[in-house]
Design a protein around this motif. Structure first.
Motif, PDB file in Angstrom:
ATOM      1  N   VAL A   1      15.368  -3.096  -2.180  1.00  0.00           N
ATOM      2  CA  VAL A   1      15.865  -4.067  -1.198  1.00  0.00           C
ATOM      3  C   VAL A   1      17.254  -3.625  -0.757  1.00  0.00           C
ATOM      4  O   VAL A   1      18.134  -3.420  -1.596  1.00  0.00           O
ATOM      5  CB  VAL A   1      15.924  -5.502  -1.789  1.00  0.00           C
ATOM      6  CG1 VAL A   1      16.489  -6.471  -0.778  1.00  0.00           C
ATOM      7  CG2 VAL A   1      14.540  -5.960  -2.260  1.00  0.00           C
ATOM      8  N   LEU A   2      17.420  -3.483   0.571  1.00  0.00           N
ATOM      9  CA  LEU A   2      18.716  -3.125   1.131  1.00  0.00           C
ATOM     10  C   LEU A   2      19.534  -4.413   1.278  1.00  0.00           C
ATOM     11  O   LEU A   2      19.278  -5.202   2.174  1.00  0.00           O
ATOM     12  CB  LEU A   2      18.543  -2.437   2.482  1.00  0.00           C
ATOM     13  CG  LEU A   2      17.693  -1.164   2.461  1.00  0.00           C
ATOM     14  CD1 LEU A   2      17.512  -0.639   3.872  1.00  0.00           C
ATOM     15  CD2 LEU A   2      18.322  -0.113   1.563  1.00  0.00           C
ATOM     16  N   LEU A   3      20.468  -4.628   0.399  1.00  0.00           N
ATOM     17  CA  LEU A   3      21.184  -5.900   0.352  1.00  0.00           C
ATOM     18  C   LEU A   3      21.949  -6.185   1.629  1.00  0.00           C
ATOM     19  O   LEU A   3      22.033  -7.323   2.072  1.00  0.00           O
ATOM     20  CB  LEU A   3      22.120  -5.932  -0.861  1.00  0.00           C
ATOM     21  CG  LEU A   3      21.409  -5.897  -2.217  1.00  0.00           C
ATOM     22  CD1 LEU A   3      22.435  -5.882  -3.335  1.00  0.00           C
ATOM     23  CD2 LEU A   3      20.466  -7.078  -2.367  1.00  0.00           C
ATOM     24  N   ASP A   4      22.522  -5.144   2.249  1.00  0.00           N
ATOM     25  CA  ASP A   4      23.282  -5.391   3.464  1.00  0.00           C
ATOM     26  C   ASP A   4      22.434  -5.136   4.726  1.00  0.00           C
ATOM     27  O   ASP A   4      22.953  -5.052   5.822  1.00  0.00           O
ATOM     28  CB  ASP A   4      24.562  -4.553   3.496  1.00  0.00           C
ATOM     29  CG  ASP A   4      24.292  -3.057   3.600  1.00  0.00           C
ATOM     30  OD1 ASP A   4      23.119  -2.651   3.623  1.00  0.00           O
ATOM     31  OD2 ASP A   4      25.270  -2.302   3.646  1.00  0.00           O
ATOM     32  N   SER A   5      21.129  -4.969   4.519  1.00  0.00           N
ATOM     33  CA  SER A   5      20.160  -4.729   5.612  1.00  0.00           C
ATOM     34  C   SER A   5      20.548  -3.547   6.477  1.00  0.00           C
ATOM     35  O   SER A   5      20.182  -3.475   7.631  1.00  0.00           O
ATOM     36  CB  SER A   5      19.980  -5.989   6.446  1.00  0.00           C
ATOM     37  OG  SER A   5      19.368  -7.007   5.671  1.00  0.00           O
TER      38      SER A   5
ATOM     39  N   ARG B   1       0.817  -1.220   0.000  1.00  0.00           N
ATOM     40  CA  ARG B   1       0.000   0.000   0.000  1.00  0.00           C
ATOM     41  C   ARG B   1       0.854   1.277   0.000  1.00  0.00           C
ATOM     42  O   ARG B   1       0.440   2.318  -0.477  1.00  0.00           O
ATOM     43  CB  ARG B   1      -0.937  -0.006   1.215  1.00  0.00           C
ATOM     44  CG  ARG B   1      -1.900   1.138   1.245  1.00  0.00           C
ATOM     45  CD  ARG B   1      -2.841   1.073   0.024  1.00  0.00           C
ATOM     46  NE  ARG B   1      -3.733   2.197  -0.013  1.00  0.00           N
ATOM     47  CZ  ARG B   1      -3.606   3.241  -0.832  1.00  0.00           C
ATOM     48  NH1 ARG B   1      -2.607   3.305  -1.687  1.00  0.00           N
ATOM     49  NH2 ARG B   1      -4.475   4.224  -0.810  1.00  0.00           N
ATOM     50  N   ALA B   2       2.076   1.192   0.515  1.00  0.00           N
ATOM     51  CA  ALA B   2       2.946   2.366   0.635  1.00  0.00           C
ATOM     52  C   ALA B   2       3.334   2.917  -0.734  1.00  0.00           C
ATOM     53  O   ALA B   2       3.342   2.195  -1.730  1.00  0.00           O
ATOM     54  CB  ALA B   2       4.199   1.998   1.427  1.00  0.00           C
ATOM     55  N   ASP B   3       3.656   4.204  -0.748  1.00  0.00           N
ATOM     56  CA  ASP B   3       4.130   4.821  -1.985  1.00  0.00           C
ATOM     57  C   ASP B   3       5.510   4.305  -2.359  1.00  0.00           C
ATOM     58  O   ASP B   3       5.866   4.256  -3.533  1.00  0.00           O
ATOM     59  CB  ASP B   3       4.170   6.342  -1.817  1.00  0.00           C
ATOM     60  CG  ASP B   3       2.785   6.913  -1.563  1.00  0.00           C
ATOM     61  OD1 ASP B   3       1.936   6.826  -2.466  1.00  0.00           O
ATOM     62  OD2 ASP B   3       2.554   7.421  -0.451  1.00  0.00           O
ATOM     63  N   CYS B   4       6.287   3.945  -1.362  1.00  0.00           N
ATOM     64  CA  CYS B   4       7.615   3.381  -1.569  1.00  0.00           C
ATOM     65  C   CYS B   4       7.819   2.294  -0.522  1.00  0.00           C
ATOM     66  O   CYS B   4       7.582   2.520   0.666  1.00  0.00           O
ATOM     67  CB  CYS B   4       8.675   4.465  -1.411  1.00  0.00           C
ATOM     68  SG  CYS B   4      10.368   3.839  -1.556  1.00  0.00           S
ATOM     69  N   SER B   5       8.221   1.118  -0.947  1.00  0.00           N
ATOM     70  CA  SER B   5       8.433   0.029   0.009  1.00  0.00           C
ATOM     71  C   SER B   5       9.884  -0.433  -0.052  1.00  0.00           C
ATOM     72  O   SER B   5      10.466  -0.567  -1.117  1.00  0.00           O
ATOM     73  CB  SER B   5       7.488  -1.140  -0.274  1.00  0.00           C
ATOM     74  OG  SER B   5       7.613  -1.581  -1.605  1.00  0.00           O
ATOM     75  N   VAL B   6      10.430  -0.636   1.154  1.00  0.00           N
ATOM     76  CA  VAL B   6      11.836  -1.000   1.289  1.00  0.00           C
ATOM     77  C   VAL B   6      11.909  -2.270   2.140  1.00  0.00           C
ATOM     78  O   VAL B   6      11.327  -2.335   3.217  1.00  0.00           O
ATOM     79  CB  VAL B   6      12.637   0.126   1.982  1.00  0.00           C
ATOM     80  CG1 VAL B   6      14.104  -0.257   2.111  1.00  0.00           C
ATOM     81  CG2 VAL B   6      12.471   1.441   1.240  1.00  0.00           C
ATOM     82  N   ALA B   7      12.616  -3.279   1.653  1.00  0.00           N
ATOM     83  CA  ALA B   7      12.785  -4.525   2.395  1.00  0.00           C
ATOM     84  C   ALA B   7      14.232  -4.687   2.818  1.00  0.00           C
ATOM     85  O   ALA B   7      15.155  -4.206   2.160  1.00  0.00           O
ATOM     86  CB  ALA B   7      12.364  -5.722   1.547  1.00  0.00           C
ATOM     87  N   MET B   8      14.403  -5.362   3.916  1.00  0.00           N
ATOM     88  CA  MET B   8      15.739  -5.729   4.381  1.00  0.00           C
ATOM     89  C   MET B   8      16.213  -6.934   3.569  1.00  0.00           C
ATOM     90  O   MET B   8      15.437  -7.853   3.317  1.00  0.00           O
ATOM     91  CB  MET B   8      15.710  -6.120   5.861  1.00  0.00           C
ATOM     92  CG  MET B   8      15.249  -5.028   6.783  1.00  0.00           C
ATOM     93  SD  MET B   8      16.443  -3.701   6.791  1.00  0.00           S
ATOM     94  CE  MET B   8      15.350  -2.325   6.791  1.00  0.00           C
ATOM     95  N   GLY B   9      17.477  -6.948   3.233  1.00  0.00           N
ATOM     96  CA  GLY B   9      18.032  -8.069   2.476  1.00  0.00           C
ATOM     97  C   GLY B   9      17.924  -9.383   3.211  1.00  0.00           C
ATOM     98  O   GLY B   9      17.811 -10.446   2.603  1.00  0.00           O
ATOM     99  N   THR B  10      17.935  -9.327   4.538  1.00  0.00           N
ATOM    100  CA  THR B  10      17.814 -10.544   5.344  1.00  0.00           C
ATOM    101  C   THR B  10      16.364 -10.888   5.643  1.00  0.00           C
ATOM    102  O   THR B  10      16.094 -11.856   6.343  1.00  0.00           O
ATOM    103  CB  THR B  10      18.569 -10.383   6.677  1.00  0.00           C
ATOM    104  OG1 THR B  10      18.057  -9.233   7.354  1.00  0.00           O
ATOM    105  CG2 THR B  10      20.060 -10.252   6.447  1.00  0.00           C
TER     106      THR B  10
END
Length: 191
Positions: free
Chosen positions: A187-191, A166-175
């Motif tokens: 996706v933040l590869l190094d979390s 639902r967010a305008d921008c979504s960010v996931a942790m790599g882990t």
């Protein structure tokens, strides 16, 4: 969670507010320090406050990354507001948020008692939201968007998927879990 033992007793494990009618002072102090606390107990029959004897406590301490405060301060310098939406105890989440440099982290709420039709009213009023369900996370994102905000959501688990989508921008942790990484725009590869 619970399991019934061969002798008819039930072993339970969960949040203090679910298993203790009154949370003991020592557990409250741990949560105010930002610790996550899980208690275990033994009971006979139905799992209720009155017939559960607490037999153990597990204390979990989150490590705040060295760069967290600088990152949060950068967001503030760019006129980006920071809110914490967590499934954890609101008192614990607020203490961790404060340690990481989140402004007004003492403005927290336990969402387990907030009906869905009142979420719009609390979205701008609080900074830290605790005991939030996956559906409530999504409703909080929508409430902020209704007020004209562009909303980014960071997550790592299945419980974050509805809000991330639902967010305008979504960010996931790599882990994070595969589903969170798959739903994220970044996706933040190094979390």
């Amino acid at each position: 969670s619970a399991v019934t033992l061969d002798d008819g007793r039930t072993f339970v494990i969960g949040a203090p507010e679910k298993l203790c009618e009154t949370i003991p002072d020592e557990i409250s102090e741990l949560m105010k320090d930002g610790k996550r606390v899980i208690v275990s107990g033994i009971c006979r029959g139905d799992v209720t406050y009155n017939n559960t004897t607490i037999v153990g406590t597990v204390v979990i301490s989150d490590t705040i990354r060295e760069t967290a405060a600088d990152t949060i301060e950068y967001f503030y310098s760019q006129d980006i507001d920071v809110k914490i939406i967590s499934g954890d105890n609101p008192c614990s989440a607020a203490a961790v948020a404060k340690s990481a440099g989140v402004k007004n982290a003492d403005l927290f709420i336990d969402m387990s008692d907030v009906p869905d039709d009142e979420i719009d009213a609390v979205a701008d009023k609080f900074v830290v939201f605790g005991r939030v369900t996956p559906k409530q996370k999504k409703l909080l994102i929508e409430a902020m968007q209704k007020r004209g905000h562009k909303v980014a959501m960071t997550g790592d688990g299945v419980n974050d998927l509805l809000a991330m989508r639902r967010a305008d921008c979504s960010v996931a942790m790599g882990t994070g879990c595969d589903a969170a990484r798959g739903a994220a725009q970044l996706v933040l590869l190094d979390s």
